[in-house]
Write an enzyme that holds these catalytic residues in place. Structure first.
Site, PDB file in Angstrom:
ATOM      1  N   CYS A   1      -5.751   1.205   2.569  1.00  0.00           N
ATOM      2  CA  CYS A   1      -5.433   0.074   3.452  1.00  0.00           C
ATOM      3  C   CYS A   1      -6.113  -1.185   2.937  1.00  0.00           C
ATOM      4  O   CYS A   1      -7.301  -1.172   2.587  1.00  0.00           O
ATOM      5  CB  CYS A   1      -5.896   0.382   4.878  1.00  0.00           C
ATOM      6  SG  CYS A   1      -5.571  -0.960   6.050  1.00  0.00           S
TER       7      CYS A   1
ATOM      8  N   CYS B   1       3.403   2.725   8.085  1.00  0.00           N
ATOM      9  CA  CYS B   1       2.305   2.285   8.943  1.00  0.00           C
ATOM     10  C   CYS B   1       2.711   1.025   9.700  1.00  0.00           C
ATOM     11  O   CYS B   1       3.367   0.146   9.140  1.00  0.00           O
ATOM     12  CB  CYS B   1       1.056   2.025   8.110  1.00  0.00           C
ATOM     13  SG  CYS B   1      -0.347   1.408   9.055  1.00  0.00           S
TER      14      CYS B   1
ATOM     15  N   CYS C   1       0.398  -3.525   9.344  1.00  0.00           N
ATOM     16  CA  CYS C   1       0.734  -4.805   8.728  1.00  0.00           C
ATOM     17  C   CYS C   1       2.174  -5.176   9.026  1.00  0.00           C
ATOM     18  O   CYS C   1       3.092  -4.390   8.804  1.00  0.00           O
ATOM     19  CB  CYS C   1       0.530  -4.752   7.214  1.00  0.00           C
ATOM     20  SG  CYS C   1      -1.179  -4.564   6.720  1.00  0.00           S
TER      21      CYS C   1
ATOM     22  N   GLU D   1     -21.380 -10.398  30.003  1.00  0.00           N
ATOM     23  CA  GLU D   1     -20.688  -9.369  29.218  1.00  0.00           C
ATOM     24  C   GLU D   1     -20.859  -8.015  29.895  1.00  0.00           C
ATOM     25  O   GLU D   1     -21.946  -7.677  30.356  1.00  0.00           O
ATOM     26  CB  GLU D   1     -21.246  -9.326  27.789  1.00  0.00           C
ATOM     27  CG  GLU D   1     -20.861  -8.132  26.954  1.00  0.00           C
ATOM     28  CD  GLU D   1     -19.360  -8.036  26.730  1.00  0.00           C
ATOM     29  OE1 GLU D   1     -18.844  -6.902  26.774  1.00  0.00           O
ATOM     30  OE2 GLU D   1     -18.709  -9.087  26.512  1.00  0.00           O
TER      31      GLU D   1
ATOM     32  N   CYS E   1      -7.266 -14.023  22.117  1.00  0.00           N
ATOM     33  CA  CYS E   1      -6.816 -13.249  20.964  1.00  0.00           C
ATOM     34  C   CYS E   1      -5.381 -12.764  21.161  1.00  0.00           C
ATOM     35  O   CYS E   1      -4.773 -12.213  20.241  1.00  0.00           O
ATOM     36  CB  CYS E   1      -7.750 -12.078  20.694  1.00  0.00           C
ATOM     37  SG  CYS E   1      -7.933 -10.926  22.055  1.00  0.00           S
TER      38      CYS E   1
ATOM     39  N   TYR F   1     -17.346 -13.310  29.055  1.00  0.00           N
ATOM     40  CA  TYR F   1     -16.916 -12.279  28.107  1.00  0.00           C
ATOM     41  C   TYR F   1     -17.599 -12.558  26.761  1.00  0.00           C
ATOM     42  O   TYR F   1     -16.958 -12.746  25.735  1.00  0.00           O
ATOM     43  CB  TYR F   1     -15.390 -12.253  27.951  1.00  0.00           C
ATOM     44  CG  TYR F   1     -14.641 -12.243  29.256  1.00  0.00           C
ATOM     45  CD1 TYR F   1     -14.367 -11.054  29.922  1.00  0.00           C
ATOM     46  CD2 TYR F   1     -14.198 -13.442  29.835  1.00  0.00           C
ATOM     47  CE1 TYR F   1     -13.669 -11.052  31.136  1.00  0.00           C
ATOM     48  CE2 TYR F   1     -13.507 -13.452  31.037  1.00  0.00           C
ATOM     49  CZ  TYR F   1     -13.246 -12.255  31.689  1.00  0.00           C
ATOM     50  OH  TYR F   1     -12.566 -12.256  32.875  1.00  0.00           O
TER      51      TYR F   1
ATOM     52  N   ASP G   1     -13.626 -16.204  26.708  1.00  0.00           N
ATOM     53  CA  ASP G   1     -13.056 -15.502  25.552  1.00  0.00           C
ATOM     54  C   ASP G   1     -12.756 -14.067  25.984  1.00  0.00           C
ATOM     55  O   ASP G   1     -13.427 -13.123  25.581  1.00  0.00           O
ATOM     56  CB  ASP G   1     -14.059 -15.527  24.393  1.00  0.00           C
ATOM     57  CG  ASP G   1     -13.476 -14.961  23.101  1.00  0.00           C
ATOM     58  OD1 ASP G   1     -12.278 -14.620  23.094  1.00  0.00           O
ATOM     59  OD2 ASP G   1     -14.236 -14.823  22.124  1.00  0.00           O
TER      60      ASP G   1
ATOM     61  N   GLN H   1     -16.138 -10.450  16.563  1.00  0.00           N
ATOM     62  CA  GLN H   1     -14.884 -10.793  15.908  1.00  0.00           C
ATOM     63  C   GLN H   1     -14.698  -9.984  14.624  1.00  0.00           C
ATOM     64  O   GLN H   1     -15.623  -9.851  13.815  1.00  0.00           O
ATOM     65  CB  GLN H   1     -14.841 -12.289  15.586  1.00  0.00           C
ATOM     66  CG  GLN H   1     -14.717 -13.185  16.795  1.00  0.00           C
ATOM     67  CD  GLN H   1     -13.315 -13.166  17.409  1.00  0.00           C
ATOM     68  OE1 GLN H   1     -12.395 -12.549  16.885  1.00  0.00           O
ATOM     69  NE2 GLN H   1     -13.175 -13.852  18.538  1.00  0.00           N
TER      70      GLN H   1
ATOM     71  N   CYS I   1       0.858  -1.179   0.000  1.00  0.00           N
ATOM     72  CA  CYS I   1       0.000   0.000   0.000  1.00  0.00           C
ATOM     73  C   CYS I   1       0.898   1.234   0.000  1.00  0.00           C
ATOM     74  O   CYS I   1       2.119   1.123   0.069  1.00  0.00           O
ATOM     75  CB  CYS I   1      -0.938   0.011   1.209  1.00  0.00           C
ATOM     76  SG  CYS I   1      -0.087   0.283   2.782  1.00  0.00           S
TER      77      CYS I   1
END
Length: 464
Positions: free
Chosen positions: A93, A10, A13, A323, A419, A302, A392, A269, A4
């Site tokens: 992007c 940036c 990535c 939550e 994550c 969560y 999660d 997600q 990009c």
């Protein structure tokens, strides 16, 4: 060929110039190296599951307003690598759908033309803060919210006004012989500032976005265009009041045959197609039958908009989602109703506090002292004892005390979805000390081209 226009600047990535297959090998080896020394007993690592899409996969982006250099023109995009202040224009992007880039560009050009300044982190003044965009992968529905500071005359950048709105209008008036002296020009600039109201400003921005759809420049379509007030000093998207400019304040996404209503700030997600791979793996690890005579009572901690809760409901006697974000809980309730699911219950509250309430309500045998499950839900979020738990948590993992309370339930099996793999690695120590062992472990690449990856672990309590 560059990935990009901001490839070297940036920090979004991490893997840009290598084949995706090589990226997967690197990530798989990183997960293996992280967990192999930590897992007690056999190391049941099953490798990494690739993302169905390698780019244009993100269904949510939070862009920031600012400038790329001091006193430079208005920018809208992502932070420059290793910079707290510099913002890059990132309409090209490749992580989100191209629709988001077109919305970003139209927004930046509109406010640049109007001479509206961004919120200065040091001065604590200025109007524009963030642009939140969400887009359904399956539905194509788009939800946009402009996050801004309190509207005032200081919302306008003097430099931008001189360069755009005021200068342009003064030139037009000069051609008509309406402004002939410097003093008249200055007065005209002030008049232009005075006559721009927040209502008119936001209406014009909304119309500029809708024109993209009307002119066929977007593949998707707007479900809603919103604006959100944020007067906090933190450099984060904080919702202090959201109003609708067009449409509604939610959109829908579809996963594994179920529909999910998603509000601006609720967790969902960011890779919809990758999420289907993730949730399929969770169901596989749970290994529960929908024809079992005795179905388990499941906790989904969560739970966000209740995705896992609902996907597990088919094999559960009852499934409880907890939550902290109330709007996400309300969406979860509506989602379950729309999907025809009747055995899900959703609790709005901090996981730690809800678990502490349940601990206080337990008698010595570890059971809830009184009341049926419906009473328990209404009475201070008191829940029945779970047979199976799915967690999660956010990136930083679980609070130490929350993890202790989960261990206290003593369920035979639980699934940990992370994550941030290092958070799972940290939490494995108390889990294994309590007698749990990792029976299955895998990674799911939810974030191609970045150095992030999701991990899933099935833990089972060994008999003492």
């Amino acid at each position: 060929m560059n990935w990009c226009s901001n490839q070297e600047r940036c920090g979004g990535c991490y893997y840009q110039e290598i084949p995706y297959e090589e990226e997967l090998k690197i990530k798989e080896e990183e997960i293996r190296s992280l967990f192999a020394p930590l897992v007690m007993g056999d190391f049941p690592f099953e490798g990494i599951i690739s993302s169905p899409k390698k780019e244009a996969y993100r269904n949510k982006m939070e862009f920031s307003f600012g400038d790329q250099e001091k006193d430079g023109p208005l920018c809208l995009g992502l932070h420059q690598k290793r910079s707290f202040f510099n913002i890059l224009n990132t309409e090209d992007c490749r992580l989100p759908h191209p629709d988001m880039g077109k919305i970003l560009l139209a927004t930046r050009e509109y406010f640049l033309d109007k001479g509206v300044g961004y919120f200065h982190k040091k001065k604590h003044e200025g109007y524009l803060r963030h642009l939140l965009i969400r887009r359904g992968e399956k539905t194509g529905e788009i939800l946009v919210s402009l996050v801004h500071n309190l509207f005032a005359e200081k919302s306008f950048s003097e430099q931008d006004i001189m360069q755009s709105l005021a200068v342009k209008n003064v030139r037009q008036e000069s051609e008509e012989n309406c402004v002939t002296e410097t003093g008249g020009e200055a007065e005209s600039i002030q008049d232009k500032k005075t006559f721009i109201s927040e209502e008119a400003l936001l209406k014009g921005w909304c119309e500029s976005l809708l024109s993209l759809e009307k002119e066929g420049k977007l593949e998707g379509h707007f479900a809603g265009i919103l604006h959100t007030k944020n007067e906090s000093l933190a450099d984060a998207v904080v919702n202090q009041g959201t109003e609708i400019l067009y449409g509604k304040d939610y959109f829908y996404e579809e996963l594994l045959g179920l529909n999910f209503k998603i509000t601006p700030f609720s967790f969902f997600q960011t890779n919809s197609l990758g999420a289907e791979k993730l949730y399929e793996k969770i169901r596989e690890y749970a290994d529960l039958s929908n024809t079992a005579v005795e179905k388990p009572l499941i906790f989904d901690l969560y739970s966000g908009t209740g995705t896992i809760t609902q996907l597990m409901s088919e094999v559960a006697k009852e499934a409880y989602g907890v939550e902290i974000i109330e709007e996400a809980v309300e969406s979860a309730k509506e989602n379950a109703k729309e999907n025809g699911i009747e055995n899900c219950r959703f609790i709005a509250g901090d996981v730690l506090k809800v678990l502490e309430q349940n601990k206080a309500a337990m008698n010595q045998s570890g059971d809830i002292a009184e009341g049926n499950s419906a009473d328990k839900e209404e009475n201070g979020n008191i829940l029945p004892r779970p047979d199976f738990i799915v967690v999660d948590p956010p990136r930083d993992g679980m609070h130490k005390k929350a993890l202790e309370l989960i261990i206290r339930y003593g369920v035979n099996r639980l699934i940990y979805v992370a994550c941030k793999p290092k958070s799972l690695a940290r939490d494995l120590e108390p889990l294994q000390a309590a007698g749990y062992r990792v029976k299955r472990l895998c990674a799911v690449d939810m974030f191609p081209r970045t150095n992030n990856v999701e991990t899933i672990a099935l833990l089972q309590k060994e008999e003492s």
